[in-house]
Design a protein around this motif. Structure first.
Motif, mmCIF file in Angstrom:
data_model
loop_
_atom_site.group_PDB
_atom_site.id
_atom_site.type_symbol
_atom_site.label_atom_id
_atom_site.label_comp_id
_atom_site.label_asym_id
_atom_site.label_seq_id
_atom_site.Cartn_x
_atom_site.Cartn_y
_atom_site.Cartn_z
ATOM 1 N N PRO A 43 43.610 114.066 52.995
ATOM 2 C CA PRO A 43 44.960 113.507 53.021
ATOM 3 C C PRO A 43 45.538 113.623 54.427
ATOM 4 N N GLY A 44 46.458 112.749 54.755
ATOM 5 C CA GLY A 44 47.054 112.795 56.081
ATOM 6 C C GLY A 44 48.507 112.356 56.062
ATOM 7 N N GLY A 45 49.042 112.282 57.262
ATOM 8 C CA GLY A 45 50.354 111.705 57.486
ATOM 9 C C GLY A 45 50.214 110.768 58.678
ATOM 10 N N PHE A 46 51.315 110.149 59.078
ATOM 11 C CA PHE A 46 51.266 109.261 60.241
ATOM 12 C C PHE A 46 52.419 109.553 61.191
ATOM 13 N N LEU A 47 52.095 109.600 62.453
ATOM 14 C CA LEU A 47 53.121 109.613 63.475
ATOM 15 C C LEU A 47 53.096 108.224 64.096
ATOM 16 N N VAL A 48 54.170 107.489 63.918
ATOM 17 C CA VAL A 48 54.212 106.085 64.312
ATOM 18 C C VAL A 48 55.206 105.938 65.455
ATOM 19 N N GLU A 49 54.764 105.346 66.545
ATOM 20 C CA GLU A 49 55.653 105.156 67.692
ATOM 21 C C GLU A 49 55.991 103.683 67.825
ATOM 22 N N GLY A 87 43.211 111.320 65.096
ATOM 23 C CA GLY A 87 42.953 110.110 65.859
ATOM 24 C C GLY A 87 44.197 109.238 65.954
ATOM 25 N N ALA A 88 44.278 108.482 67.037
ATOM 26 C CA ALA A 88 45.404 107.562 67.220
ATOM 27 C C ALA A 88 44.859 106.198 67.636
ATOM 28 N N VAL A 89 45.592 105.167 67.291
ATOM 29 C CA VAL A 89 45.222 103.812 67.690
ATOM 30 C C VAL A 89 46.475 103.065 68.124
ATOM 31 N N ASP A 90 46.285 102.143 69.048
ATOM 32 C CA ASP A 90 47.380 101.252 69.433
ATOM 33 C C ASP A 90 47.248 99.980 68.625
ATOM 34 N N LEU A 91 48.243 99.698 67.833
ATOM 35 C CA LEU A 91 48.264 98.481 67.022
ATOM 36 C C LEU A 91 49.346 97.561 67.566
ATOM 37 N N PRO A 92 49.358 96.301 67.154
ATOM 38 C CA PRO A 92 50.326 95.358 67.738
ATOM 39 C C PRO A 92 51.791 95.792 67.597
ATOM 40 N N PHE A 93 52.108 96.590 66.580
ATOM 41 C CA PHE A 93 53.503 96.998 66.396
ATOM 42 C C PHE A 93 53.816 98.348 67.032
ATOM 43 N N GLY A 94 52.779 99.099 67.421
ATOM 44 C CA GLY A 94 53.016 100.417 68.008
ATOM 45 C C GLY A 94 51.822 101.325 67.847
ATOM 46 N N ARG A 95 51.997 102.571 68.271
ATOM 47 C CA ARG A 95 50.895 103.529 68.227
ATOM 48 C C ARG A 95 50.957 104.325 66.922
ATOM 49 N N VAL A 96 49.799 104.533 66.311
ATOM 50 C CA VAL A 96 49.722 105.237 65.033
ATOM 51 C C VAL A 96 48.742 106.393 65.170
ATOM 52 N N LYS A 97 49.206 107.592 64.872
ATOM 53 C CA LYS A 97 48.332 108.769 64.907
ATOM 54 C C LYS A 97 48.246 109.347 63.506
ATOM 55 N N MET A 98 47.045 109.689 63.095
ATOM 56 C CA MET A 98 46.869 110.285 61.766
ATOM 57 C C MET A 98 46.975 111.805 61.889
ATOM 58 N N THR A 99 47.918 112.356 61.137
ATOM 59 C CA THR A 99 48.210 113.787 61.242
ATOM 60 C C THR A 99 47.708 114.537 60.002
ATOM 61 N N LEU A 100 47.670 115.831 60.087
ATOM 62 C CA LEU A 100 47.213 116.664 58.959
ATOM 63 C C LEU A 100 48.217 116.655 57.819
ATOM 64 N N ALA A 101 47.695 116.875 56.610
ATOM 65 C CA ALA A 101 48.553 117.141 55.446
ATOM 66 C C ALA A 101 47.771 118.090 54.553
ATOM 67 N N HIS A 102 48.474 118.980 53.888
ATOM 68 C CA HIS A 102 47.786 119.877 52.951
ATOM 69 C C HIS A 102 48.047 119.382 51.541
ATOM 70 N N HIS A 103 47.036 118.732 50.969
ATOM 71 C CA HIS A 103 47.196 118.044 49.694
ATOM 72 C C HIS A 103 45.784 117.720 49.192
ATOM 73 N N SER A 104 45.596 116.674 48.403
ATOM 74 C CA SER A 104 44.274 116.223 47.994
ATOM 75 C C SER A 104 44.285 114.701 48.101
ATOM 76 N N SER A 105 43.188 114.022 47.763
ATOM 77 C CA SER A 105 43.147 112.594 48.118
ATOM 78 C C SER A 105 42.227 111.742 47.250
ATOM 79 N N GLN A 106 41.930 112.199 46.032
ATOM 80 C CA GLN A 106 41.017 111.424 45.181
ATOM 81 C C GLN A 106 41.553 110.006 44.921
ATOM 82 N N LEU A 107 40.657 109.038 44.958
ATOM 83 C CA LEU A 107 41.048 107.643 44.694
ATOM 84 C C LEU A 107 41.175 107.399 43.185
ATOM 85 N N PRO A 108 41.873 106.319 42.793
ATOM 86 C CA PRO A 108 42.164 106.089 41.366
ATOM 87 C C PRO A 108 40.939 106.049 40.447
#
Ligand code: NI
Ligand code: MN
Length: 228
Positions: free
Chosen positions: A125-131, A96-117
């Motif tokens: 888990p993900g990454g970000f492509l920020v424009e 998914g991608a969203v347009d935010l006031p500073f630019g566009r942010v897309k959430m990308t795949l990552a191969h990892h894990s993501s348990q919270l503290p």
């Protein structure tokens, strides 16, 4: 001109056209950090996944005022709203991608894990492509090397921020393969030299990146680099 500052480990500060965006803030218990959470006056907090070394100072920064927006996957955004009373959250999910006031942010795949503290489920888990300012910056997050980074290449990123620490993420050799696949001209290493198990030789890694015809950018902690 957008500026990128390494805050140590996998924490980054992106300053663009009056906006301050912090990615994966981990400062208080980060032996490599030189800034403290109260010095980070960000209006957006982006979180790649739920691990402590990525989210530890997110609530402190987000709760400075109710206007600060915390952007993460849906599970993490909900956890911060419910457990840390963060008022302004934006839950996303992979692709998914969203347009935010500073630019566009897309959430990308990552191969990892993501348990919270606290052991809560942290989604994927993900990454970000920020424009920003017409440039695309790819924050890979914590990840292994994976073939679908090819699809990130199709987006023609200008800058790739990749983990090189090994043990918990891809190490230097795989990050060079990732850089080649992604094709961003500027390649920035992260997630290393925080603790002994992830100590790496950034100069040797830079040589490998240069040998691929790409430009390594190895920031010093706390020193802003102009990237766009
Ligand atoms: Ni992690
Ligand atoms: Mn990590």
């Amino acid at each position: 001109m957008a500026k990128l500052t390494w805050l140590g480990h996998a924490s980054w500060l992106l300053e663009t056209q009056g906006h301050v965006v912090v990615v994966d803030p981990f400062l208080t218990e980060n032996p490599a950090a030189t800034a403290s959470a109260d010095e980070i006056d960000a209006s957006f907090v982006l979180l790649t996944h739920g691990h402590f070394d990525h989210v530890a100072d997110a609530a402190a920064i987000a709760n400075r005022n109710n206007a600060v927006m915390l952007v993460a996957n849906y599970e993490i955004a909900t956890w911060f709203a419910e457990k840390h009373n963060v008022k302004n959250t934006l839950g996303m999910n992979l692709g998914g991608a969203v347009d935010l006031p500073f630019g566009r942010v897309k959430m990308t795949l990552a191969h990892h894990s993501s348990q919270l503290p606290d052991g809560s489920y942290g989604g994927n888990p993900g990454g970000f492509l920020v424009e920003v300012e017409g440039k695309k910056i790819y924050f890979a997050g914590d990840t292994a090397l994976f073939g679908d980074m090819q699809l990130i290449a199709d987006e023609r990123p200008d800058v790739a921020v990749l983990p090189i620490g090994d043990v918990f993420t891809m190490g230097p050799d795989d990050s060079v393969k990732a850089a080649k696949m992604i094709g961003a001209q500027i390649v920035v290493p992260g997630h290393y030299n925080t603790w002994p198990p992830i100590e790496q030789d950034a100069a040797a890694w830079s040589e490998q990146i240069r040998a691929c015809g790409l430009t390594p950018l190895v920031p010093e902690v706390g020193k802003p680099c102009e990237i766009a």
